[in-house]
Enzyme design. Sequence first.
Site, mmCIF file in Angstrom:
data_model
loop_
_atom_site.group_PDB
_atom_site.id
_atom_site.type_symbol
_atom_site.label_atom_id
_atom_site.label_comp_id
_atom_site.label_asym_id
_atom_site.label_seq_id
_atom_site.Cartn_x
_atom_site.Cartn_y
_atom_site.Cartn_z
ATOM 1 N N ARG A 86 -8.889 4.021 -14.204
ATOM 2 C CA ARG A 86 -8.712 4.560 -12.858
ATOM 3 C C ARG A 86 -9.243 5.988 -12.689
ATOM 4 O O ARG A 86 -9.818 6.294 -11.635
ATOM 5 C CB ARG A 86 -7.250 4.473 -12.437
ATOM 6 C CG ARG A 86 -6.746 3.024 -12.346
ATOM 7 C CD ARG A 86 -5.374 2.945 -11.718
ATOM 8 N NE ARG A 86 -5.426 3.325 -10.314
ATOM 9 C CZ ARG A 86 -4.956 4.456 -9.827
ATOM 10 N NH1 ARG A 86 -4.399 5.354 -10.622
ATOM 11 N NH2 ARG A 86 -5.049 4.724 -8.534
ATOM 12 N N CYS A 127 -17.952 6.136 -25.239
ATOM 13 C CA CYS A 127 -19.214 6.881 -25.183
ATOM 14 C C CYS A 127 -19.680 6.998 -23.745
ATOM 15 O O CYS A 127 -20.694 6.415 -23.326
ATOM 16 C CB CYS A 127 -20.261 6.198 -26.052
ATOM 17 S SG CYS A 127 -19.943 6.385 -27.810
ATOM 18 N N GLU A 128 -18.904 7.718 -22.954
ATOM 19 C CA GLU A 128 -19.189 7.980 -21.551
ATOM 20 C C GLU A 128 -18.692 9.386 -21.231
ATOM 21 O O GLU A 128 -17.526 9.708 -21.509
ATOM 22 C CB GLU A 128 -18.448 6.988 -20.642
ATOM 23 C CG GLU A 128 -18.885 5.552 -20.764
ATOM 24 C CD GLU A 128 -20.205 5.276 -20.079
ATOM 25 O OE1 GLU A 128 -20.639 6.122 -19.266
ATOM 26 O OE2 GLU A 128 -20.796 4.216 -20.360
ATOM 27 N N TYR A 145 -11.771 5.849 -9.721
ATOM 28 C CA TYR A 145 -11.305 6.383 -8.440
ATOM 29 C C TYR A 145 -11.136 7.896 -8.427
ATOM 30 O O TYR A 145 -10.783 8.454 -7.393
ATOM 31 C CB TYR A 145 -9.925 5.818 -8.077
ATOM 32 C CG TYR A 145 -9.780 4.336 -8.024
ATOM 33 C CD1 TYR A 145 -10.726 3.536 -7.390
ATOM 34 C CD2 TYR A 145 -8.674 3.700 -8.581
ATOM 35 C CE1 TYR A 145 -10.575 2.166 -7.317
ATOM 36 C CE2 TYR A 145 -8.506 2.336 -8.514
ATOM 37 C CZ TYR A 145 -9.460 1.562 -7.883
ATOM 38 O OH TYR A 145 -9.303 0.211 -7.806
ATOM 39 N N GLU A 165 4.562 -6.511 0.654
ATOM 40 C CA GLU A 165 3.993 -6.748 -0.674
ATOM 41 C C GLU A 165 3.883 -5.461 -1.504
ATOM 42 O O GLU A 165 2.779 -5.002 -1.798
ATOM 43 C CB GLU A 165 2.615 -7.386 -0.543
ATOM 44 C CG GLU A 165 2.644 -8.743 0.121
ATOM 45 C CD GLU A 165 1.245 -9.288 0.384
ATOM 46 O OE1 GLU A 165 1.125 -10.516 0.481
ATOM 47 O OE2 GLU A 165 0.289 -8.502 0.486
ATOM 48 N N GLY A 200 0.786 -1.228 0.000
ATOM 49 C CA GLY A 200 0.000 0.000 0.000
ATOM 50 C C GLY A 200 0.814 1.271 0.000
ATOM 51 O O GLY A 200 0.267 2.363 0.174
#
Length: 426
Positions: A319, A350-351, A323, A279, A237
């Site tokens: 993303r 088309c968004e 987000y 990680e 993270g």
Amino acid sequence: MRHFLFGGWDVTELAERFGTPLYVLSEEGVRARCRAVRESFMDRWEHSLAVYAGKAFLPLAMCRIIASEGLGLDVVSGGELHTAKSAGFPMERVFFHGNSKTEEELRYAIDAGVGRIVVDGTSELDTLEETARKAGKRADILFRVTPGVDAHTHKYILTGHTGSKFGFPLLGNSLRTAVRRAMDSDCLSLRGFHFHIGSQIFENTSHVMAVEIVVKTIAEFSRDLGFTTMELNMGGGYGVEFDPEGKTPSIASFTDAMMETLASGCAAEGIPLPRVIIEPGRWIVSEAGITLYTVQTVKTIDGMVTYAGVDGGMTDNPRPALYGAKYWAVAAGKMDREPTETVTVAGKCCESGDVLIEGLKVPPLERGDLLAVLNTGAYTFSMASNYNRIPRPAALLVSPGRADVIAERQTYDDVLRWDRIPEHLR
């Protein structure tokens, strides 16, 4: 005219040779981050291992790089596990994570001989124990726990809080019951615990707090159950800065504080120091990647906004839409020109939400100009889709003098590959 250089290449040459949209990954960029992880963590702390979080970016070539750098690999699905196995990654260095694992995935992991299966809850424990018993094998496992820490990040990438869909909560008795059960099992070997509090975290306070909480839990299990925690996986993270004016924190700024807290906590509780795993995923690969786009349209809405429409968008990088992730880009063929205009880089889907970057300062753009979006090595290729039936881009691995395709560009026929027409419609 000055061009943007990346990984030893003039990116305009890469675009001419391989087309756009195009993912470009610097091999040296990845290896440099792997070296930094080894030097600041694995070489500094005894009995430690860094495990690359493969969900960030995991074609076969990436598995080979990570293996050669001496790191382990974290996979979260049968497909990622199959990728690792097909690449010849050492299975003993594979950690199989994920919630809602299927029986088929667990059987695959057991048969493949993965190093650890990270168990996400009681029902998964039921399935895993039965699957291991049928296979006649003993599975080495960790229990994922949620330490109840709220890290400062987007709610969709927050994973260590109470109420998370991941792991055993430390509150209540479910974890204690599971530990007792694993200790008594003839086909499971509980090695310890895992926690991961979220992604894109820039200060170590929440990580340190999680270590403090988990140490108290493993001390309780030592006193009450006689269980010795041999391994503690402290997740990842670690944040990556997307603003060109910002600075990505070092791994050591997290791990040194976490390891010191772990060592002092274990000493105070009179318990042995476990082997420690971390990680990093995004931290290793994000800044090693860029995405190249060709401008298709420039549209100015008087007094409001100028749109630079490119030949990709949320299909190759969801993303920003998902987000609200922020990116930065440069006009790759106009590096010596003043950025006198402010544009919104819009994708082709088309968004209305298909916007890659807002408020980008660039020189005047026109059709055919090349944009290089920076810091896209993580969670772009791996999250890409065929929405609007758009083929996925190619991915390149570059180093000075080399440019190798590591994922082929899809064709329109590739998009149709899995379609079937029922007999009555033929």
